[in-house]
Design an enzyme around this catalytic site. Structure first.
Site, PDB file in Angstrom:
ATOM      1  N   HIS A  61      -0.520   7.428   7.752  1.00 41.02           N
ATOM      2  CA  HIS A  61      -1.867   6.851   7.853  1.00 41.02           C
ATOM      3  C   HIS A  61      -2.713   7.546   8.926  1.00 41.02           C
ATOM      4  O   HIS A  61      -3.933   7.330   8.981  1.00 41.02           O
ATOM      5  CB  HIS A  61      -1.793   5.355   8.175  1.00 41.02           C
ATOM      6  CG  HIS A  61      -1.222   4.523   7.068  1.00 41.02           C
ATOM      7  ND1 HIS A  61      -1.725   4.520   5.800  1.00 41.02           N
ATOM      8  CD2 HIS A  61      -0.166   3.649   7.059  1.00 41.02           C
ATOM      9  CE1 HIS A  61      -1.013   3.689   5.042  1.00 41.02           C
ATOM     10  NE2 HIS A  61      -0.062   3.160   5.780  1.00 41.02           N
ATOM     11  N   ASP A  81       5.444   5.941  -0.265  1.00 43.63           N
ATOM     12  CA  ASP A  81       5.316   4.677   0.449  1.00 43.63           C
ATOM     13  C   ASP A  81       4.534   3.673  -0.405  1.00 43.63           C
ATOM     14  O   ASP A  81       3.724   4.054  -1.257  1.00 43.63           O
ATOM     15  CB  ASP A  81       4.569   4.936   1.764  1.00 43.63           C
ATOM     16  CG  ASP A  81       4.679   3.801   2.754  1.00 43.63           C
ATOM     17  OD1 ASP A  81       5.570   3.861   3.613  1.00 43.63           O
ATOM     18  OD2 ASP A  81       3.867   2.854   2.661  1.00 43.63           O
ATOM     19  N   HIS A  99       2.165   1.936   0.594  1.00 45.43           N
ATOM     20  CA  HIS A  99       0.770   2.068   1.005  1.00 45.43           C
ATOM     21  C   HIS A  99       0.312   3.517   0.901  1.00 45.43           C
ATOM     22  O   HIS A  99       1.051   4.433   1.248  1.00 45.43           O
ATOM     23  CB  HIS A  99       0.604   1.575   2.447  1.00 45.43           C
ATOM     24  CG  HIS A  99       1.111   0.190   2.675  1.00 45.43           C
ATOM     25  ND1 HIS A  99       2.396  -0.063   3.124  1.00 45.43           N
ATOM     26  CD2 HIS A  99       0.519  -1.017   2.492  1.00 45.43           C
ATOM     27  CE1 HIS A  99       2.573  -1.376   3.221  1.00 45.43           C
ATOM     28  NE2 HIS A  99       1.459  -1.968   2.838  1.00 45.43           N
ATOM     29  N   ASP A 111       9.206   0.723   1.428  1.00 44.89           N
ATOM     30  CA  ASP A 111       8.617  -0.610   1.380  1.00 44.89           C
ATOM     31  C   ASP A 111       8.187  -0.981  -0.043  1.00 44.89           C
ATOM     32  O   ASP A 111       7.497  -1.968  -0.260  1.00 44.89           O
ATOM     33  CB  ASP A 111       7.441  -0.749   2.355  1.00 44.89           C
ATOM     34  CG  ASP A 111       6.520   0.448   2.368  1.00 44.89           C
ATOM     35  OD1 ASP A 111       6.756   1.401   1.611  1.00 44.89           O
ATOM     36  OD2 ASP A 111       5.555   0.440   3.160  1.00 44.89           O
TER      37      ASP A 111
END
Length: 347
Positions: free
Chosen positions: A163, A199, A201, A288
């Site tokens: 990120h 991921d 996200h 995740d």
């Protein structure tokens, strides 16, 4: 599988984060990396080594000098405001959005936090810089190991990185390890590199770093950003710009997606990767996507990660795996090492 382990990761240990309007204990904790390390040791999946330090110049290939200077000095600046801040993490509370300027660095430290961050869920702590920098060392070392003959390497470090942009942090991330690995592979002689972000996200930081470039193909499988963090990037119509047009592929999936939909998207990604002709692959390995993860609404199971590793192996590329998200700590080690074992045993 040669693993580069960040022994300093525990120095970054946030007291709490803002999550859905409340201050809660941090989901991103030292126990995450500890769980993976224990499982690696249990299975004996290759050597585990510590990295050699790399100069700041290597980080400046991805991150701006102004941002790196901020990170290096942030904790001492925080303490200079008030010695009592030693007992409090630094968390941003104001941001330069839309029409507000971001080209001038303010003197006010709280304003600096907002200038360089994207959320209030990423506490900056006394050990953040050391932990993040050592993680970056791991990433560059792991990339270089491919040139020295390793078929694959694994970066076991936290805080995660995907990120983080060229000049901002957020989503628990401060330095973008995947981007640093990809850039080092190019600097080491690779003509083209692919980054595959798995991921839950979207890897908004990695996308933004390479969005205008044709030498790095970025592909991300993730939860639809209309519903999930980072919310403001990761849509399917984001295809790159300028020289990078066509070299960015987002594959967002709806909440509740399970293995059939997820692996179908992975196959789309693998077909695009094969057509790109990369010399090496960097995998942002977040697990995740697991059904038991507290931050996920996907439903993959532990056995699926063995299958994932096997599919990546059949791409036939020298590969760097970078540990990213995954917050179901009890199952985390098994899930991550399943990917690595699946990769190692497939060929």
């Amino acid at each position: 599988m040669l693993t580069f382990y960040n022994e300093q990761h525990g120095l970054h240990h946030g007291r709490g984060e803002f999550f859905r309007g409340a201050m809660v204990p941090c989901f991103e904790t030292p126990a995450r990396a500890d769980a993976v390390l224990a499982e690696l040791g249990r299975r004996g999946l290759g050597r585990i080594v510590t990295p050699q330090g790399v100069p700041l110049m290597s980080l400046e290939r991805i991150h701006t000098p102004r941002y790196l200077h901020f990170l290096r000095h942030a904790w001492s600046d925080w303490l200079a405001l008030d010695p009592a801040n030693a007992g409090r993490d630094a968390i941003a509370s104001v941001w330069p959005v839309r029409t507000l300027r971001h080209d001038v660095e303010p003197d006010n430290f709280s304003a600096k936090l907002g200038l360089y961050s994207m959320d209030s869920g990423t506490p900056l702590t006394a050990g953040t810089w050391t932990a993040a920098k050592t993680g970056a060392d791991c990433a560059v070392n792991a990339a270089h190991a491919l040139r020295l003959g390793e078929r694959a390497s694994f970066v076991l470090s936290r805080p995660p990185g995907h990120h983080a942009g060229a000049d901002f942090y957020g989503g628990y991330c401060f330095l973008n390890n995947a981007a640093l690995a990809a850039q080092h592979l190019l600097d080491d002689g690779a003509g083209k590199v692919a980054v595959l972000d798995l991921d839950y996200h979207h890897g908004n930081g990695t996308q933004s770093i390479f969005y205008g470039r044709a030498d790095v193909l970025f592909i991300s499988l993730h939860a639809d950003p209309r519903h999930e963090y980072p919310f403001y990037l990761g849509h399917a119509d984001e295809r790159g710009e300028g020289a990078g047009l066509g070299y960015n592929l987002n594959l967002p999936l709806p909440p509740g997606s399970g293995a059939p939909a997820w692996f179908a998207a992975l196959e789309t990604a693998c077909i695009r990767l094969a057509g790109f002709g990369a010399d090496a692959l960097v995998v942002s390995l977040g697990v995740d996507t697991f059904a038991g993860d507290p931050l996920s609404r996907f439903t993959l199971h532990s056995a699926d990660y063995l299958r994932l590793g096997e599919r990546l192996a059949y791409l036939g590329l020298p590969t760097v795996f970078i540990f990213e998200g995954g917050y179901a700590v009890k199952e985390l080690g098994v899930n991550v090492v399943n990917v690595l074992e699946g990769f190692e045993t497939a060929l």
